[in-house]
Design a protein around this motif. Structure first.
Motif, PDB file in Angstrom:
ATOM      1  N   LEU A 208       0.829  -1.195   0.126  1.00  0.00           N
ATOM      2  CA  LEU A 208       0.185   0.001   0.035  1.00  0.00           C
ATOM      3  C   LEU A 208       0.810   1.236  -0.028  1.00  0.00           C
ATOM      4  CD1 LEU A 208      -2.881  -1.011   2.539  1.00  0.00           C
ATOM      5  CD2 LEU A 208      -2.965  -0.693   0.152  1.00  0.00           C
ATOM      6  N   ILE A 209       2.141   1.217   0.494  1.00  0.00           N
ATOM      7  CA  ILE A 209       2.967   2.332   0.713  1.00  0.00           C
ATOM      8  C   ILE A 209       4.363   1.783   0.397  1.00  0.00           C
ATOM      9  CG2 ILE A 209       1.787   3.683   2.238  1.00  0.00           C
ATOM     10  CD1 ILE A 209       3.318   2.547   4.665  1.00  0.00           C
ATOM     11  N   SER A 210       5.426   2.941   0.117  1.00  0.00           N
ATOM     12  CA  SER A 210       6.559   2.879  -0.189  1.00  0.00           C
ATOM     13  C   SER A 210       7.502   2.283   1.012  1.00  0.00           C
ATOM     14  CB  SER A 210       7.271   4.032  -0.649  1.00  0.00           C
ATOM     15  OG  SER A 210       8.451   3.890  -0.909  1.00  0.00           O
ATOM     16  N   LYS A 211       8.322   1.594   0.696  1.00  0.00           N
ATOM     17  CA  LYS A 211       9.320   1.062   1.776  1.00  0.00           C
ATOM     18  C   LYS A 211      10.083   2.142   2.289  1.00  0.00           C
ATOM     19  CE  LYS A 211      13.124  -0.242  -1.467  1.00  0.00           C
ATOM     20  NZ  LYS A 211      13.890  -1.291  -1.900  1.00  0.00           N
ATOM     21  N   GLU A 212      10.045   3.358   1.674  1.00  0.00           N
ATOM     22  CA  GLU A 212      10.753   4.491   2.212  1.00  0.00           C
ATOM     23  C   GLU A 212       9.973   5.262   3.401  1.00  0.00           C
ATOM     24  OE1 GLU A 212      13.941   5.153   1.628  1.00  0.00           O
ATOM     25  OE2 GLU A 212      14.092   3.504   0.301  1.00  0.00           O
ATOM     26  N   SER A 213       8.615   4.710   3.750  1.00  0.00           N
ATOM     27  CA  SER A 213       7.927   5.351   4.607  1.00  0.00           C
ATOM     28  C   SER A 213       8.639   5.239   5.958  1.00  0.00           C
ATOM     29  CB  SER A 213       6.677   4.557   4.625  1.00  0.00           C
ATOM     30  OG  SER A 213       5.936   4.908   3.535  1.00  0.00           O
ATOM     31  N   ASN A 214       8.097   6.171   6.971  1.00  0.00           N
ATOM     32  CA  ASN A 214       8.753   6.123   8.432  1.00  0.00           C
ATOM     33  C   ASN A 214       7.858   6.908   9.462  1.00  0.00           C
ATOM     34  OD1 ASN A 214       9.131   9.200   8.086  1.00  0.00           O
ATOM     35  ND2 ASN A 214      10.283   8.276   6.274  1.00  0.00           N
ATOM     36  N   ILE A 215       8.450   6.903  10.349  1.00  0.00           N
ATOM     37  CA  ILE A 215       7.603   7.449  11.792  1.00  0.00           C
ATOM     38  C   ILE A 215       8.572   8.631  12.208  1.00  0.00           C
ATOM     39  CG2 ILE A 215       6.751   7.119  13.885  1.00  0.00           C
ATOM     40  CD1 ILE A 215       6.798   3.950  12.917  1.00  0.00           C
ATOM     41  N   ILE A 216       7.917   9.697  12.436  1.00  0.00           N
ATOM     42  CA  ILE A 216       8.874  10.858  13.177  1.00  0.00           C
ATOM     43  C   ILE A 216       8.068  11.076  14.359  1.00  0.00           C
ATOM     44  CG2 ILE A 216       9.356  13.175  12.977  1.00  0.00           C
ATOM     45  CD1 ILE A 216       9.114  13.333  10.018  1.00  0.00           C
ATOM     46  N   PHE A 217       9.038  10.935  15.436  1.00  0.00           N
ATOM     47  CA  PHE A 217       8.543  11.331  16.938  1.00  0.00           C
ATOM     48  C   PHE A 217       9.307  12.630  17.231  1.00  0.00           C
ATOM     49  CE2 PHE A 217       8.527   6.603  17.215  1.00  0.00           C
ATOM     50  CZ  PHE A 217       7.175   6.572  17.781  1.00  0.00           C
ATOM     51  N   VAL A 218       8.141  13.660  17.390  1.00  0.00           N
ATOM     52  CA  VAL A 218       8.750  14.860  17.636  1.00  0.00           C
ATOM     53  C   VAL A 218       8.724  15.509  19.247  1.00  0.00           C
ATOM     54  CG1 VAL A 218       8.066  17.459  17.185  1.00  0.00           C
ATOM     55  CG2 VAL A 218       7.690  15.921  15.620  1.00  0.00           C
ATOM     56  N   ASP A 219       9.863  15.435  19.741  1.00  0.00           N
ATOM     57  CA  ASP A 219       9.724  15.927  21.268  1.00  0.00           C
ATOM     58  C   ASP A 219       9.865  17.365  21.458  1.00  0.00           C
ATOM     59  OD1 ASP A 219      10.468  15.956  23.867  1.00  0.00           O
ATOM     60  OD2 ASP A 219      12.738  15.783  23.685  1.00  0.00           O
ATOM     61  N   ASP A 220       8.663  17.595  22.136  1.00  0.00           N
ATOM     62  CA  ASP A 220       8.246  18.912  22.206  1.00  0.00           C
ATOM     63  C   ASP A 220       8.750  19.495  23.770  1.00  0.00           C
ATOM     64  OD1 ASP A 220       7.086  21.487  22.218  1.00  0.00           O
ATOM     65  OD2 ASP A 220       5.115  20.713  22.936  1.00  0.00           O
ATOM     66  N   GLY A 221      10.171  19.464  23.955  1.00  0.00           N
ATOM     67  CA  GLY A 221      10.746  20.020  24.850  1.00  0.00           C
ATOM     68  C   GLY A 221      10.377  19.294  26.242  1.00  0.00           C
ATOM     69  N   SER A 222      10.448  17.846  26.059  1.00  0.00           N
ATOM     70  CA  SER A 222      10.135  17.090  27.301  1.00  0.00           C
ATOM     71  C   SER A 222      11.199  17.208  28.302  1.00  0.00           C
ATOM     72  CB  SER A 222      10.002  15.615  26.776  1.00  0.00           C
ATOM     73  OG  SER A 222       8.998  15.473  25.940  1.00  0.00           O
ATOM     74  N   LYS A 223      10.732  16.896  29.637  1.00  0.00           N
ATOM     75  CA  LYS A 223      11.671  17.044  30.628  1.00  0.00           C
ATOM     76  C   LYS A 223      12.057  15.744  31.088  1.00  0.00           C
ATOM     77  CE  LYS A 223      11.118  21.397  31.020  1.00  0.00           C
ATOM     78  NZ  LYS A 223      12.198  22.481  30.344  1.00  0.00           N
ATOM     79  N   ASP A 224      11.279  14.612  30.865  1.00  0.00           N
ATOM     80  CA  ASP A 224      11.814  13.235  31.214  1.00  0.00           C
ATOM     81  C   ASP A 224      12.827  12.607  30.012  1.00  0.00           C
ATOM     82  OD1 ASP A 224      10.132  12.897  28.966  1.00  0.00           O
ATOM     83  OD2 ASP A 224       8.515  11.538  30.212  1.00  0.00           O
ATOM     84  N   ARG A 225      12.780  11.349  29.833  1.00  0.00           N
ATOM     85  CA  ARG A 225      13.673  10.134  29.062  1.00  0.00           C
ATOM     86  C   ARG A 225      13.061  10.271  27.751  1.00  0.00           C
ATOM     87  NH1 ARG A 225      13.903   5.580  29.723  1.00  0.00           N
ATOM     88  NH2 ARG A 225      15.735   5.140  28.855  1.00  0.00           N
ATOM     89  N   THR A 226      12.148  11.070  27.300  1.00  0.00           N
ATOM     90  CA  THR A 226      11.374  10.989  25.921  1.00  0.00           C
ATOM     91  C   THR A 226      12.388  10.984  24.794  1.00  0.00           C
ATOM     92  OG1 THR A 226       9.380  11.918  26.825  1.00  0.00           O
ATOM     93  CG2 THR A 226       9.735  11.810  24.170  1.00  0.00           C
ATOM     94  N   TRP A 227      13.399  11.863  24.724  1.00  0.00           N
ATOM     95  CA  TRP A 227      14.268  12.320  23.495  1.00  0.00           C
ATOM     96  C   TRP A 227      15.304  11.213  23.706  1.00  0.00           C
ATOM     97  CZ3 TRP A 227      14.581  13.565  19.063  1.00  0.00           C
ATOM     98  CH2 TRP A 227      15.830  13.865  18.545  1.00  0.00           C
ATOM     99  N   ASP A 228      15.706  10.497  24.980  1.00  0.00           N
ATOM    100  CA  ASP A 228      16.816   9.478  24.817  1.00  0.00           C
ATOM    101  C   ASP A 228      16.308   8.069  24.257  1.00  0.00           C
ATOM    102  OD1 ASP A 228      18.434  10.946  26.119  1.00  0.00           O
ATOM    103  OD2 ASP A 228      17.777  10.526  28.208  1.00  0.00           O
ATOM    104  N   ILE A 229      14.868   8.027  24.580  1.00  0.00           N
ATOM    105  CA  ILE A 229      14.217   6.839  23.793  1.00  0.00           C
ATOM    106  C   ILE A 229      14.245   7.024  22.374  1.00  0.00           C
ATOM    107  CG2 ILE A 229      11.994   5.696  23.797  1.00  0.00           C
ATOM    108  CD1 ILE A 229      11.678   6.478  26.733  1.00  0.00           C
ATOM    109  N   ILE A 230      13.779   8.229  22.145  1.00  0.00           N
ATOM    110  CA  ILE A 230      13.676   8.373  20.619  1.00  0.00           C
ATOM    111  C   ILE A 230      15.133   8.092  19.909  1.00  0.00           C
ATOM    112  CG2 ILE A 230      13.240  10.270  18.769  1.00  0.00           C
ATOM    113  CD1 ILE A 230      11.274  11.462  20.540  1.00  0.00           C
TER     114      ILE A 230
END
Length: 332
Positions: free
Chosen positions: A38-60
């Motif tokens: 249904l979609i290209s193999k170049e498809s992806n996911i973007i997680f946008v970290d909105d200035g988190s204070k926890d470990r959100t960006w480390d996990i991303i």
């Protein structure tokens, strides 16, 4: 027709409790949709970290290393859900044919995403994810939400009832959306203004997988008020109407008082006078406050400050590397 490149944009703010599960479920879903052609193999996911204070960006960052589908975008500071979402959309639109936005809490049913893609193949530029019912909400939340949609419709603001920010938009629809350069973003109101062919996909919302809601009552009320004042001058007109009715009432009351004076039936009225003063004073302060809100929005708009600043971009860098690899392969 070539298979479209899909990007799923996920705004995140302090989502460390749910992010691993979200990444896992979305990655598996994306792989299945790719396998179904249904979609290209170049498809992806973007997680946008909105200035988190926890470990959100480390996990991303960790997920970016582990999964070929996961990309990351770190904003320099917290700018709010709508600005974080538009940051992800503007980044994704550069190299995607269509983009789906969804919150990180897994309350929106990701299993209807293939239906979004099918609608895109049918020629729809915008596909709204709409809740089939609100039975899982409290009576208060359900009543106030439905009342909000009715009120917005009454004052001429076209919204899709029971739709949040779970939607698919084609590249050309996004390009039209980006022409709206206002600082005070209310995407649920802006997207319908784009005007391209659209449809709805219905689903049942789930309970939050983990963590706490980032939209308590206070923020929900502020968000609703921002939506109203960003699209309509109805509040100012309402205050004007109340002021006019108050003036008419005061003229009637003044005529009655004068008649009583001429007839010699005067009586003390300290309490009623004070109540009237307080009432009119309250209306005046409310009117000044509403006008102040509009002036504040004008002030923010004319300064034209950027809506967000990107600190780290793990999407564009990786995408450029992929393009360079493809260029090398083509030369061979």
């Amino acid at each position: 027709m070539n298979k479209p490149v899909l990007t799923i944009v996920v705004p995140c703010f302090n989502e460390e409790d749910v992010l691993l599960e979200t990444s896992s479920q979305l990655s598996n879903l994306l792989k299945n949709i790719i396998d179904d052609a249904l979609i290209s193999k170049e498809s992806n996911i973007i997680f946008v970290d909105d200035g988190s204070k926890d470990r959100t960006w480390d996990i991303i960052e960790t997920e970016c290393e582990k999964s070929p589908f996961v990309k990351g975008l770190k904003l320099a500071k917290n700018v709010g859900h709508q600005n974080a979402l538009i940051a992800g959309l503007e980044t994704a639109a550069k190299q995607s044919d269509c983009v789906i936005s969804i919150d990180a809490d897994l309350q929106d049913d990701i299993n209807v995403i293939p239906s979004f893609i099918e609608k895109y193949w049918e020629g729809f530029d915008i596909v709204y994810g709409v809740r089939g019912s609100r039975e899982t909400d409290t009576v208060f939340k359900r009543t106030t939400a439905l009342g909000f949609y009715r009120f917005m419709g009454k004052i001429g603001i076209k919204l899709v009832p029971n739709h949040a920010d779970f939607r698919l938009m084609s590249k050309r629809a996004l390009e039209e959306l980006f022409k709206y350069q206002e600082t005070n973003l209310f995407l649920r109101g802006l997207v319908p203004l784009v005007g391209f062919k659209s449809t709805n996909v219905y689903y049942d919302r789930k309970e939050r997988f983990a963590g706490e809601s980032k939209y308590p009552l206070k923020k929900m009320l502020a968000f609703a008020f921002d939506g109203i004042t960003s699209f309509s001058v109805a509040p100012i007109r309402l205050v004007t109407l109340i002021g006019f009715l108050s003036m008419v009432f005061s003229l009637i009351a003044g005529g009655y008082a004068l008649t009583q004076e001429l007839l010699g039936h005067t009586a003390s009225g300290w309490t009623s006078m004070i109540i009237s003063i307080w009432f009119v004073g309250g209306l005046q302060l409310m009117g000044i406050g509403i006008i102040g809100e509009y002036i504040g929005k004008i002030y923010q708009e004319v300064k034209r400050r950027p809506r967000y600043s990107i600190e780290k971009d793990l999407y564009s860098v990786l995408s450029k590397e992929q393009l360079q690899k493809e260029a090398v392969l083509q030369q061979r």
